[in-house]
Design an enzyme around this catalytic site. Structure first.
Site, PDB file in Angstrom:
ATOM      1  N   GLY A  41       0.844  -1.183   0.000  1.00 10.45           N
ATOM      2  CA  GLY A  41       0.000   0.000   0.000  1.00 10.45           C
ATOM      3  C   GLY A  41       0.879   1.232   0.000  1.00 10.45           C
ATOM      4  N   THR A 227       9.374  12.102 -11.571  1.00 12.73           N
ATOM      5  CA  THR A 227      10.266  10.950 -11.496  1.00 12.73           C
ATOM      6  C   THR A 227      10.399  10.321 -12.875  1.00 12.73           C
ATOM      7  OG1 THR A 227       8.444   9.484 -10.862  1.00 12.73           O
ATOM      8  CG2 THR A 227       9.694  10.512  -9.085  1.00 12.73           C
ATOM      9  N   ASP A 259       7.290   4.650  -4.058  1.00 13.27           N
ATOM     10  CA  ASP A 259       6.948   4.927  -2.668  1.00 13.27           C
ATOM     11  C   ASP A 259       8.210   5.119  -1.832  1.00 13.27           C
ATOM     12  OD1 ASP A 259       4.274   4.551  -3.374  1.00 13.27           O
ATOM     13  OD2 ASP A 259       4.376   2.413  -2.934  1.00 13.27           O
TER      14      ASP A 259
END
Length: 308
Positions: A41, A227, A259
């Site tokens: 997640g 990115t 992440d």
């Protein structure tokens, strides 16, 4: 005095991962490897990535009262994340179904589960966490209205002092309210997210990340980071545009790398780095993460980043 360098508000999923020789097309079935279950997640990943690097980190999220929820809580605590803000119950824990091909690229389908039940009322009930954080990092695997509540609360501040700096990665990508964009510092996007947000602008069809960054800045965020995978990341804040290259590594699995990048970036902003310096560190964290399989299992500690 801030108790946390970083508060992450976002999703917590169980990642169900299968390796495939190639990802299936529409209506096609392919055989894959044995199923592996990882804690994941976007919110939980960012929190673990930052804490593993040494950040004082807290997570505001919702999980189910089930085995996957307990797996997620255990992974957060073992990384050193404060889980006082993790709410339990209301729906089954969210699940991400992930296929990974031999090049390390992945495709993901997410069942939101408890993540979809993280409400604006939950945010208001957690003001202590927001007030105690230098930076708050957000994604879009929870309801947009809850993201907006966090951003507006941060912008309003607490008892006459500024609220936390807001880092937002709009993933999975969706249109963003103007007042939310205006607080992002930075807005963190990849190529797909940049093109989506600029789909009503001819710049969205450009292949120049600098044009994407300039066009996104015109929409209101205080700064933008684009990115670029193995090429690094582009930083734009209106005064300058800087390309930060990534170390050359062999990618094994890109799951969670974005992440890891965003969690590292948000932490370094929370301890006082300027944006370019924070991105220089974050690209090394993202590069280290792709060299190992899994999401949270691949995230490096500070010593591993220094050795890269």
């Amino acid at each position: 005095m801030h108790d946390y360098d970083l508060l992450v508000v976002g999703s917590a999923n169980a990642d169900l991962v299968i390796g495939v020789d190639r990802r299936p097309g529409a209506g096609e079935t392919v055989l894959g490897s044995d199923l592996v279950v990882h804690p994941g997640g976007k919110g939980a990943n960012q929190a673990v990535a930052a804490a593993r690097l040494g950040a004082r980190t807290a997570l505001l999220a919702r999980v189910g009262d089930d085995d996957y929820g307990r797996l997620l809580l255990d992974s957060q605590r073992s990384a050193g994340v404060d889980t006082a803000g993790v709410l339990v119950g209301g729906a089954p824990t969210g699940v991400a179904l992930i296929t990974v091909d031999p090049s390390g690229d992945n495709s993901i389908v997410v069942s939101q589960g408890a993540n979809a039940r993280l409400t604006p009322d939950d945010v208001q009930a957690s003001l202590r966490l927001l007030a105690a954080a230098r930076v708050v990092s957000l994604q879009l695997e929870i309801p947009l209205e809850s993201v907006a509540e966090v951003v507006r609360t941060a912008a309003a501040g607490f008892d006459g002092r500024p609220g936390p700096r807001v880092v937002l990665n709009p993933s999975p990508v969706a249109p963003l309210p103007t007042d939310v964009l205006a607080v992002c510092d930075p807005l963190v996007v990849n190529e797909h997210e940049a093109r989506f947000l600029l789909s009503d602008d001819s710049v969205g069809s450009s292949d120049d990340p600098e044009e994407w960054a300039d066009a996104l800045l015109s929409r209101g965020p205080r700064s933008v980071v684009v990115t670029l995978g193995g090429e690094g990341a582009l930083v734009a804040d209106g005064d300058r545009t800087v390309l930060v290259p990534s170390p050359a590594v062999t990618a094994v699995d890109t799951t969670g790398a974005g992440d890891a990048f965003t969690g590292a970036l948000a932490w370094r902003l929370g301890v006082g780095d300027d944006l370019v310096t924070a991105v220089r560190f974050a690209v090394r964290v993202g590069a280290a993460a792709v060299t190992r399989a899994g999401a949270q299992a691949s995230f490096p500690n500070a010593e591993e980043v220094a050795a890269l």
